[in-house]
Design an enzyme around this catalytic site. Structure first.
Site, PDB file in Angstrom:
ATOM      1  N   PHE A 806      27.122  15.508 -30.846  1.00 53.18           N
ATOM      2  CA  PHE A 806      27.883  15.648 -29.442  1.00 53.18           C
ATOM      3  C   PHE A 806      27.096  15.591 -28.229  1.00 53.18           C
ATOM      4  O   PHE A 806      25.693  16.213 -28.539  1.00 53.18           O
ATOM      5  CB  PHE A 806      28.501  17.254 -29.586  1.00 53.18           C
ATOM      6  CG  PHE A 806      28.864  17.739 -28.005  1.00 53.18           C
ATOM      7  CD1 PHE A 806      30.024  17.080 -27.564  1.00 53.18           C
ATOM      8  CD2 PHE A 806      28.296  18.736 -27.654  1.00 53.18           C
ATOM      9  CE1 PHE A 806      30.292  17.517 -26.215  1.00 53.18           C
ATOM     10  CE2 PHE A 806      28.896  19.078 -26.196  1.00 53.18           C
ATOM     11  CZ  PHE A 806      29.628  18.731 -25.734  1.00 53.18           C
ATOM     12  N   HIS A 807      27.237  14.941 -27.194  1.00 48.22           N
ATOM     13  CA  HIS A 807      26.396  15.131 -25.969  1.00 48.22           C
ATOM     14  C   HIS A 807      27.431  15.382 -25.084  1.00 48.22           C
ATOM     15  O   HIS A 807      28.363  14.883 -24.505  1.00 48.22           O
ATOM     16  CB  HIS A 807      26.173  13.612 -25.699  1.00 48.22           C
ATOM     17  CG  HIS A 807      24.850  13.317 -24.551  1.00 48.22           C
ATOM     18  ND1 HIS A 807      25.265  13.925 -23.448  1.00 48.22           N
ATOM     19  CD2 HIS A 807      23.913  12.723 -24.561  1.00 48.22           C
ATOM     20  CE1 HIS A 807      24.123  13.622 -22.563  1.00 48.22           C
ATOM     21  NE2 HIS A 807      23.442  12.864 -23.451  1.00 48.22           N
ATOM     22  N   SER A 808      26.788  16.605 -24.412  1.00 53.39           N
ATOM     23  CA  SER A 808      27.774  17.183 -23.249  1.00 53.39           C
ATOM     24  C   SER A 808      27.585  16.781 -21.817  1.00 53.39           C
ATOM     25  O   SER A 808      26.610  15.798 -21.683  1.00 53.39           O
ATOM     26  CB  SER A 808      27.520  18.635 -23.263  1.00 53.39           C
ATOM     27  OG  SER A 808      26.059  18.908 -22.468  1.00 53.39           O
TER      28      SER A 808
END
Length: 947
Positions: A806-808
């Site tokens: 995941f990349h916020s």
């Protein structure tokens, strides 16, 4: 028997058909003898493969049957040796039967037959166990040579209706069998379907039967031969017509029929190769410009000023100045030689100088190609040759990237240490320019076009803009459209390997349509088909979306000759100059749809790839309208000026195209993954995970960084790797895919993540463990950039474990990050399985959103809650025993460190206090290589050792 002839008595004479029968019997005996022997002695062993055995698999493949087991291998090799004698005789008799004075094709077919015979011996007597590489080389060479041998035999068949019928049927069966054969092989290798390999084996055996039977048909043709050897019917004297003669006579008024009816000249063939290589260099430089420009805003985290270099393509605007145009046309050799400076850019280490060198090269190259097309407008055959070279150059560039894992080996971000072939590329480019510019038009730019009627010049320029952008954005890499339709596991669509070869084939087929059926290529019907295909690619995923992409590839390549020819009828400023300028506008729009958070006016274009695709097709439609309004179709103009030399010239470009198609098929075969991967410490049931933001695979000095990344990932013994900022399938990033190289070299499964049409910066998952299922998420981002995530289920030592990459969103968008935290925490909390999160969270430990990530809602634990010095990268987990954690410095590969964690699968976390690493079993320890000063700038930092 003994017969008498007018010139003496023959000692022995027998019918030539016995050569064919001897070949057929010996060949079938080799394969069937090995099969019967194998079934009798080693049935359960030869039906077993890497995934299943009996009873799921119950029939052996050809390779398993004739492989390394005794005595099957000996039986096969014995009869193949016996087959070789009749085989050489068969090839010789076929040449005697078909040879005619001045004919080249019989010689080519005879050479191909000899080549197939020798390569058959190669893969027969050198098994994959003896030397895997040479076995594959001989096998691929044999398979590739089968196509020209089959087609050549069909074309040269004597007028024997029965033999011709059998050849057509057997050839159709052979090539038709390849489709289900490849399908079931992928079902076995990728999807691991029980029984798929048995079905594949039946199709594989069918290929053998059809291949041998095809050559057995020569028995019908050799009936007219008696071996002493004497030709009793005169068939070899060239008195009778062949199938190819009848076809050429029937099709003589059609362009495709005239292509292969002329002689062959090696000098002219080399000219065509040189032209195509010049086209390859043009596309290599153009596709590299975006990568070089992208480096600067990437490191400035915003507009840097160097973006202006994308306008290097607008040099044709100045061709509207008559004296300058004439100077360029008369000195086009010098212009093209100056354009080669871009190939020398790799010599300097300065990113700025490399960008300037390539920008100058593209300025000169666009000037040179536009001037060349314009100068040849009164010579339709020569103009078509230049357009063909430029178009095939794009195919060659795509194949080069297919062979080099989406990097072009002559790009300025490549050098010898990371896989570049810059010196060889430059040397060949100089030779190609010198060769192809020997005969150039000195006054063609001043001559009128063959027909005075013209369509609107502005519309012609719009057509070129759409064409250039469509070809560059979708076709400059064979895997780009595949990444558009990729939706994760289980696989429901095409894969970069081998299906990238499908894209390349579609490009070649489209160009053939454009060259030989230009009236259809310029039609509104074909434009409608292309527009529907563009909509399908944009709106659908998996195989259906890819089918739209293939049709669009065919259309773009087919319409290229039409639009470029139409544009030469106008001022180059109004067509090529305007076309390249609007192409640049399209490139910027193509960036704006994802970089909207960092550019002025970005929110207007946010996530609107559909707008960009619509504009592309509307631009092309404008060009089609202009071409249609130009009056006389190109076919009639070309036929007026055509001659035998021009027809022969056209054939050489077709030969080059066919050779490139065979090369792409060979690359697909060589690159096909083994899907037989093993974790580093399987005996301890340990999984080592890592997370890394790779900065789009450009290191701090603007070199492609895949190999350096590969080295450190391998040395850290990482089994599951999350990569962020990994989506490179855009013009500004070179239409690349780092994960292809890493997955193949490291032996890992890969999920590319959300594709470029999902408008994220990308996240990817590499795994030594099979990926059973994966779902791509675009988490809530009402203000800032989209946040991509992969939620995958892996089979780790027989236990299902979820891994989330995941990349916020960015620090500037707190509400986005809060919504993303809530959404992904719910997903992880709902999973009944152990979960590992490999993430970029943008939060401080123990503060803010961290307390949602690590909470009862998510059920997740921090791998090291005492590590206060974090902001971006985090590893969280649940349901596993945590055994180690390390932070490894990045060297100059990117701007972010690597975080690594170790877990034991099947054991609950005991929450014990940390213990010294020397008290752990060897399989649970981190590599000592990175202690102290480490290696190549990578070392354990922050704590100076693992925890």
């Amino acid at each position: 028997m003994v017969r008498k002839y007018k010139d003496g008595e023959a000692v022995v004479a027998f019918s030539g058909q016995w050569i064919s029968w001897a070949h057929t019997v010996a060949a079938y005996a080799a394969f069937l003898g090995a099969l019967i022997t194998g079934l009798k002695l080693h049935y359960y062993k030869i039906v077993e493969n890497e995934h299943y055995g009996y009873p799921q698999e119950w029939f052996p493949s050809v390779s398993a049957t004739i492989g390394d087991r005794y005595p099957e291998r000996s039986v096969f090799q014995l009869f193949i040796a016996i087959t070789s004698g009749p085989r050489f005789a068969l090839v010789f008799l076929w040449y005697v039967l078909t040879a005619r004075p001045g004919a080249t094709l019989p010689k080519v077919v005879a050479f191909t037959g000899l080549f197939r015979t020798l390569t058959c011996g190669g893969w027969t007597y050198i098994t994959s166990t003896d030397d895997h590489d040479w076995h594959d080389i001989f096998m691929i060479s044999y398979l590739v040579a089968t196509l020209p041998w089959t087609l050549g035999c069909l074309a040269l068949s004597p007028p024997n209706p029965k033999a011709v019928k059998y050849r057509k049927v057997l050839a159709s069966l052979f090539f038709g069998t390849l489709v289900p054969l490849i399908y079931f092989f992928i079902q076995h290798k990728v999807h691991k379907v029980p029984g798929a390999y048995t079905t594949y084996a039946f199709f594989e055996w069918s290929l053998i039967l059809f291949d041998v039977a095809f050559d057995a048909v020569t028995a019908l043709d050799f009936q007219g031969f008696e071996l002493v050897v004497k030709d009793v019917t005169g068939a070899s004297r060239g008195n009778s017509k062949m199938v190819s003669d009848a076809v050429l006579e029937k099709e003589k008024e059609k362009p495709i029929g005239r292509v292969f009816g002329e002689g062959f000249s090696w000098a002219e063939a080399i000219d065509a190769v040189a032209d195509v290589y010049n086209g390859f260099v043009f596309w290599s430089m153009l596709t590299s410009l975006g990568v070089l420009v992208w480096y600067f805003p990437l490191w400035h985290m915003g507009i840097s000023g160097y973006e202006v270099m994308v306008m290097a393509t607008i040099s044709p605007l100045f061709l509207g100045i008559g004296p300058l145009r004439n100077v360029v046309i008369r000195n086009v050799r010098i212009v093209h030689l100056l354009s080669l400076t871009g190939l020398l850019a790799y010599i300097t280490k300065s990113p700025e100088y490399r960008l300037f060198a390539v920008s100058f090269a593209i300025w000169m190259s666009c000037l040179g190609w536009s001037a060349t097309w314009y100068s040849e407008r009164s010579h339709p055959a020569r103009l078509e040759a230049r357009i063909s070279a430029w178009s095939i150059g794009l195919i060659a560039s795509s194949i080069a990237k297919f062979a080099f894992w989406t990097n072009n080996p002559i790009w300025p971000i490549m050098h010898a240490d990371n896989g570049g072939w810059n010196k060889l590329g430059f040397t060949l480019a100089v030779l190609a320019v010198l060769r192809s510019t020997r005969k150039v038009s000195g006054t063609g730019g001043d001559l009128p076009a063959p027909n005075g009627k013209k369509g609107p010049s502005v519309l012609a320029g719009l057509g070129l803009a759409g064409l250039f952008f469509g070809m560059h954005s979708l076709l400059s890499d064979s895997s780009t459209m595949i990444s558009w339709v990729w939706e994760g596991y289980p696989v429901r669509g095409p894969l970069a390997v081998p299906h990238g070869a499908y894209t390349i084939f579609a490009m070649g087929a489209g160009l053939m349509i454009g060259l030989f059926y230009e009236n259809f290529a310029r039609s509104w019907t074909f434009f409608g088909i292309g527009s529907i295909a563009a909509a399908v690619l944009t709106c659908y995923s998996n195989w259906f979306g890819y089918y739209g992409g293939l049709v669009l590839a065919v259309y773009l390549m087919a319409v290229a000759p039409v639009l470029i020819t139409s544009a030469t009828r106008h001022s180059p400023t109004a067509t090529f100059g305007l076309g390249f300028f609007l192409y640049n506008v399209m490139v910027l729009a193509h960036v704006w749809v994802v970089a909207y958070a960092f550019v002025p006016g970005g929110p207007l274009m946010r996530e609107h790839t559909d707008w960009v695709m619509t504009a592309t097709m509307l631009f092309i439609g404008a060009g089609v309208f202009s071409a249609a309004a130009s009056g006389t179709p190109r076919t009639k103009i070309r036929n007026k000026f055509i001659n035998a030399a021009a027809r022969r010239q056209r054939s050489y470009y077709v030969y080059v195209l066919i050779a490139l198609q065979l090369l792409s098929a060979s690359i697909a075969y060589l690159r096909f993954p083994s899907y037989d991967y093993t974790p580093y410490h399987k005996d301890d049931k340990v999984v080592t995970v890592g997370i890394w933001t790779i900065h789009f695979s450009l290191d701090n000095d603007m070199w492609s960084s895949e190999r350096r990344m590969r080295d450190v990932i391998k040395e850290l013994e990482i089994d599951v790797m999350g990569l962020l900022e990994s989506d490179l399938q855009r013009i500004i990033m070179g239409n690349r895919d780092t994960t292809q190289y890493l997955a193949e070299d490291l032996g890992m499964y890969v999920d590319y993540g959300p594709g470029p049409n999902k408008h994220t910066w990308g996240c990817a998952l590499l795994s030594k463990f099979p990926i059973l299922n994966s779902t791509h998420h675009l988490l809530p981002s009402p203000v800032g950039e989209l946040a991509p995530a992969i939620h995958a289920t892996l089979d780790m030592y027989g236990e299902l474990v979820d891994v989330v990459v995941f990349h916020s969103g960015q620090e500037e968008d707190p509400e986005d990050r809060r919504l993303q935290t809530e959404a992904l925490s719910s997903i992880m909390g709902a999973s009944p399985r152990p979960v590992i999160l490999l993430s970029y969270l943008v939060t401080k430990p123990l503060e803010g959103n961290y307390n949602t990530w690590v909470s009862e809602k998510s059920g997740m634990k921090d791998i090291d809650a005492s590590d206060w010095d974090r902001w971006c990268e985090y590893i969280l987990y649940k349901g596993l025993r945590r055994t180690g954690y390390a932070r490894v410095s990045r060297s100059t590969i990117t701007d972010t460190e690597i975080q690594v964690g170790k877990f034991v699968v099947g054991q609950a976390d005991d929450a014990e206090a940390q213990v010294p690493e020397d008290q752990m079993s060897p399989g649970l320890r981190f590599p000592a290589l990175f202690r102290g000063e480490g290696v190549r700038g990578h070392r354990y930092h922050v704590f100076d050792e693992p925890r």
